[in-house]
Design an enzyme around this catalytic site. Structure first.
Site, PDB file in Angstrom:
ATOM      1  N   ASN A 233       1.001  -1.227   0.101  1.00 48.58           N
ATOM      2  CA  ASN A 233       0.029   0.032  -0.004  1.00 48.58           C
ATOM      3  C   ASN A 233       0.816   1.339   0.003  1.00 48.58           C
ATOM      4  O   ASN A 233       2.371   1.083  -0.030  1.00 48.58           O
ATOM      5  CB  ASN A 233      -0.827   0.015   1.071  1.00 48.58           C
ATOM      6  CG  ASN A 233      -0.328  -0.163   2.514  1.00 48.58           C
ATOM      7  OD1 ASN A 233       0.442   0.721   2.769  1.00 48.58           O
ATOM      8  ND2 ASN A 233      -0.340  -1.190   3.205  1.00 48.58           N
ATOM      9  N   ASP A 302      -4.409  -6.438   5.190  1.00 50.87           N
ATOM     10  CA  ASP A 302      -5.250  -7.384   5.766  1.00 50.87           C
ATOM     11  C   ASP A 302      -5.129  -8.642   5.324  1.00 50.87           C
ATOM     12  O   ASP A 302      -5.622  -9.702   5.693  1.00 50.87           O
ATOM     13  CB  ASP A 302      -6.559  -6.706   5.869  1.00 50.87           C
ATOM     14  CG  ASP A 302      -6.683  -5.749   6.749  1.00 50.87           C
ATOM     15  OD1 ASP A 302      -6.087  -5.516   7.751  1.00 50.87           O
ATOM     16  OD2 ASP A 302      -7.801  -4.546   6.374  1.00 50.87           O
ATOM     17  N   LYS A 312       8.998 -17.303 -10.276  1.00 53.22           N
ATOM     18  CA  LYS A 312       8.648 -16.130 -10.787  1.00 53.22           C
ATOM     19  C   LYS A 312       7.598 -16.587 -11.625  1.00 53.22           C
ATOM     20  O   LYS A 312       7.642 -17.419 -12.597  1.00 53.22           O
ATOM     21  CB  LYS A 312       9.360 -15.070 -11.512  1.00 53.22           C
ATOM     22  CG  LYS A 312       8.869 -14.097 -12.232  1.00 53.22           C
ATOM     23  CD  LYS A 312       9.701 -13.057 -13.211  1.00 53.22           C
ATOM     24  CE  LYS A 312       8.874 -12.230 -13.984  1.00 53.22           C
ATOM     25  NZ  LYS A 312       9.515 -11.610 -14.864  1.00 53.22           N
ATOM     26  N   PRO A 336      -2.630 -11.967  10.200  1.00 53.03           N
ATOM     27  CA  PRO A 336      -2.885 -11.606  11.626  1.00 53.03           C
ATOM     28  C   PRO A 336      -3.240 -10.183  12.005  1.00 53.03           C
ATOM     29  O   PRO A 336      -2.602  -9.281  11.344  1.00 53.03           O
ATOM     30  CB  PRO A 336      -1.807 -12.179  12.368  1.00 53.03           C
ATOM     31  CG  PRO A 336      -0.566 -12.093  11.290  1.00 53.03           C
ATOM     32  CD  PRO A 336      -1.247 -12.273   9.967  1.00 53.03           C
ATOM     33  N   ASP A 337      -4.188 -10.043  12.905  1.00 53.19           N
ATOM     34  CA  ASP A 337      -4.232  -8.499  13.293  1.00 53.19           C
ATOM     35  C   ASP A 337      -3.242  -8.069  14.503  1.00 53.19           C
ATOM     36  O   ASP A 337      -3.466  -8.656  15.527  1.00 53.19           O
ATOM     37  CB  ASP A 337      -5.723  -8.081  13.759  1.00 53.19           C
ATOM     38  CG  ASP A 337      -6.110  -6.804  14.002  1.00 53.19           C
ATOM     39  OD1 ASP A 337      -5.047  -5.974  14.724  1.00 53.19           O
ATOM     40  OD2 ASP A 337      -6.749  -6.235  13.469  1.00 53.19           O
ATOM     41  N   PHE A 355      -4.361   3.519  15.072  1.00 56.14           N
ATOM     42  CA  PHE A 355      -4.695   4.337  14.053  1.00 56.14           C
ATOM     43  C   PHE A 355      -5.655   3.869  12.997  1.00 56.14           C
ATOM     44  O   PHE A 355      -5.657   2.646  12.611  1.00 56.14           O
ATOM     45  CB  PHE A 355      -3.307   4.580  13.118  1.00 56.14           C
ATOM     46  CG  PHE A 355      -2.558   5.893  13.741  1.00 56.14           C
ATOM     47  CD1 PHE A 355      -1.799   5.693  14.930  1.00 56.14           C
ATOM     48  CD2 PHE A 355      -2.465   7.177  13.101  1.00 56.14           C
ATOM     49  CE1 PHE A 355      -1.097   7.000  15.617  1.00 56.14           C
ATOM     50  CE2 PHE A 355      -1.552   8.240  13.413  1.00 56.14           C
ATOM     51  CZ  PHE A 355      -1.129   8.177  14.944  1.00 56.14           C
ATOM     52  N   LYS A 369     -13.747   0.569  15.858  1.00 57.16           N
ATOM     53  CA  LYS A 369     -12.331  -0.017  15.926  1.00 57.16           C
ATOM     54  C   LYS A 369     -11.651   0.229  17.366  1.00 57.16           C
ATOM     55  O   LYS A 369     -11.130  -0.710  17.941  1.00 57.16           O
ATOM     56  CB  LYS A 369     -11.392   0.665  14.880  1.00 57.16           C
ATOM     57  CG  LYS A 369     -11.301   0.124  13.744  1.00 57.16           C
ATOM     58  CD  LYS A 369     -10.645   0.727  12.635  1.00 57.16           C
ATOM     59  CE  LYS A 369     -11.070   0.391  11.194  1.00 57.16           C
ATOM     60  NZ  LYS A 369     -10.282   0.990  10.267  1.00 57.16           N
TER      61      LYS A 369
END
Ligand code: CTP
Length: 434
Positions: A233, A302, A312, A336-337, A355, A369
């Site tokens: 990200n 996530d 590849k 995993p969180d 956050f 959250k």
């Protein structure tokens, strides 16, 4: 709490600032620093070492303060009335900026061979030290050990900053900018934050996070698809790094578990590098039982590819010869969180700050959250537009906890961090004393 008050004039209005200037090219910046204190209503008196006078004349400071500049222990007139003790008593706060490697070493060993170091030994007032030196001198084990000694003693070290140095080197060792020094001292002296209305005694009572262990996660994770590709990200790591720096500035022992980013770890911060969410979890859990505060800023993916190809992956041969576009499916499995794992710990659970980067319904999602992840605090920010969010872009924060909230107005990430650390500190202190 009104956040703007943290940096308000009232912190310095009527306060007596003793400014120690030591030898180094950054000595000229001390004049700017002096003016900043004066603008905020402080009375400033300057003490210079002999070396400092090689860089800036004492006349400069005398003219700016309208007071004689003290330069020597051998000033018969002043010492008749125990001048060094008087100066130590006179000050509400003592700041040495720039502080050379030599003076830092003397402070660490209690050497009192000039007026400035003698006052430092005689003073019980909060002492702030803003180092400035060549990056190799700063990185030297001797200097780092001396800095650690000062930190342990409750002396706040401000900076140094990173960047190009007068000697042409690039690295850590530049004196922090005067505005940053003033803001850091203001944040630490603010009665709102530290609940210590009078400044007296040692630094420890003014630095609630002194010696506390703070772990932060920062940056993105990379979830491998094959040996050359990954899912990730846009996180730049800037928010987490800025927070790590501010925690270190207030005397915390900071561990920064970081995904791949293009940032130098702040001075005095221990960095642990990871790539994937699973590596992040392992690095966090290895040290979490020792931590007092855990701040999860990382943008953790996530999901990750359910299988990672050993070689590849090749394009489907049908796609090469066909005019029709071929789709490729990658099966994803949940990661995993990390934050939820830490906040769910039964023993040695640190104070947990999350956050929440949201593109809509920022406060609503963040409050969910806060509850679902059983956090002590959550900092919500809006991302996804051109002007705000990731990277260098400024941001605003909604900070929520069980029975309260505060907002931090749109500003750059260093300033956000500067304002947020006192809020976290206050909530942390309230939690451990309740
Ligand atoms: N977090 C984490 N581990 C994950 C996902 C998130 O530790 N696998 C942490 C983040 O560092 C952040 C908080 O949880 O402090 C919230 O992250 P965010 O991505 O906003 O929320 P999610 O829980 O992933 O929910 P969603 O993506 O559905 O908004």
């Amino acid at each position: 709490m009104e956040l703007t008050s943290l940096h308000s004039r009232s912190t310095f209005a009527g306060k007596r600032v003793l400014l120690g200037v030591t030898g180094g090219i950054a000595a000229y910046k001390a004049a700017v620093l002096l003016r900043e204190f004066q603008k905020l209503g402080a009375t400033v008196q300057v003490v210079m070492t002999e070396q400092a006078q090689q860089f800036v004349g004492s006349m400069t400071f005398a003219a700016l303060t309208n007071m004689p500049v003290r330069t020597s222990l051998n000033d018969e007139q002043a010492e008749l009335s125990m001048g060094h003790i008087e100066l130590a008593r006179w000050a509400d706060v003592f700041i040495i900026a720039p502080a050379s490697a030599n003076t830092i070493a003397k402070l660490a060993y209690g050497i009192a061979d000039n007026l400035l170091t003698t006052i430092a030994l005689a003073s019980e007032k909060p002492l702030f030290v803003a180092p400035a030196m060549n990056q190799k001198m700063w990185a030297h084990t001797a200097t780092q050990e001396n800095i650690a000694t000062l930190r342990q003693r409750g002396i706040a070290i401000i900076g140094p900053g990173n960047g190009e140095q007068a000697c042409g080197d690039v690295g850590s060792g530049r004196m922090s900018e005067p505005e940053e020094i003033v803001a850091t001292i203001a944040a630490q002296m603010s009665a709102d934050v530290i609940q210590a209305p009078e400044l007296s005694g040692s630094n420890a009572e003014h630095l609630p996070l002194l010696g506390k262990k703070v772990m932060l996660t920062a940056g993105p994770t990379r979830e491998p698809i094959d040996p050359v590709r990954y899912i990730s990200n846009h996180s730049s790591g800037r928010m987490g790094y800025a927070l790590a720096e501010q925690f270190a500035l207030v005397g915390a022992e900071v561990t920064l578990v970081s995904g791949p980013v293009c940032l130098q770890p702040p001075a005095g911060v221990t960095k642990v590098s990871i790539n994937s969410a699973e590596q992040l979890l392992a690095a966090v859990m290895a040290q979490i039982s020792e931590q007092d505060i855990f701040v999860s800023v990382a943008a953790v993916a996530d999901y990750r590819p359910a299988t990672v190809a050993e070689q590849k992956m090749k394009k489907n041969p049908a796609a090469i010869n066909s005019a029709e576009k071929q789709n490729l499916q990658i099966e994803l499995t949940e990661n995993p969180d990390i934050l939820r794992t830490v906040s769910g710990l039964m023993h040695d659970r640190p104070f947990c700050v999350g956050f929440a980067a949201e593109t809509e319904k920022v406060v609503e999602h963040a409050r969910n959250k806060l509850l679902n992840k059983r956090l002590d605090m959550i900092c919500a920010n809006q991302v996804g537009s051109e002007q705000i969010g990731f990277g260098d872009k400024p941001n605003a924060l909604e900070v929520l906890w069980q029975d309260g909230s505060t907002s931090i107005a749109m500003t750059d990430k260093t300033d956000l961090a500067r304002q947020l650390v006192p809020v976290i500190t206050e909530r942390y202190c309230a939690t451990i004393t309740s």
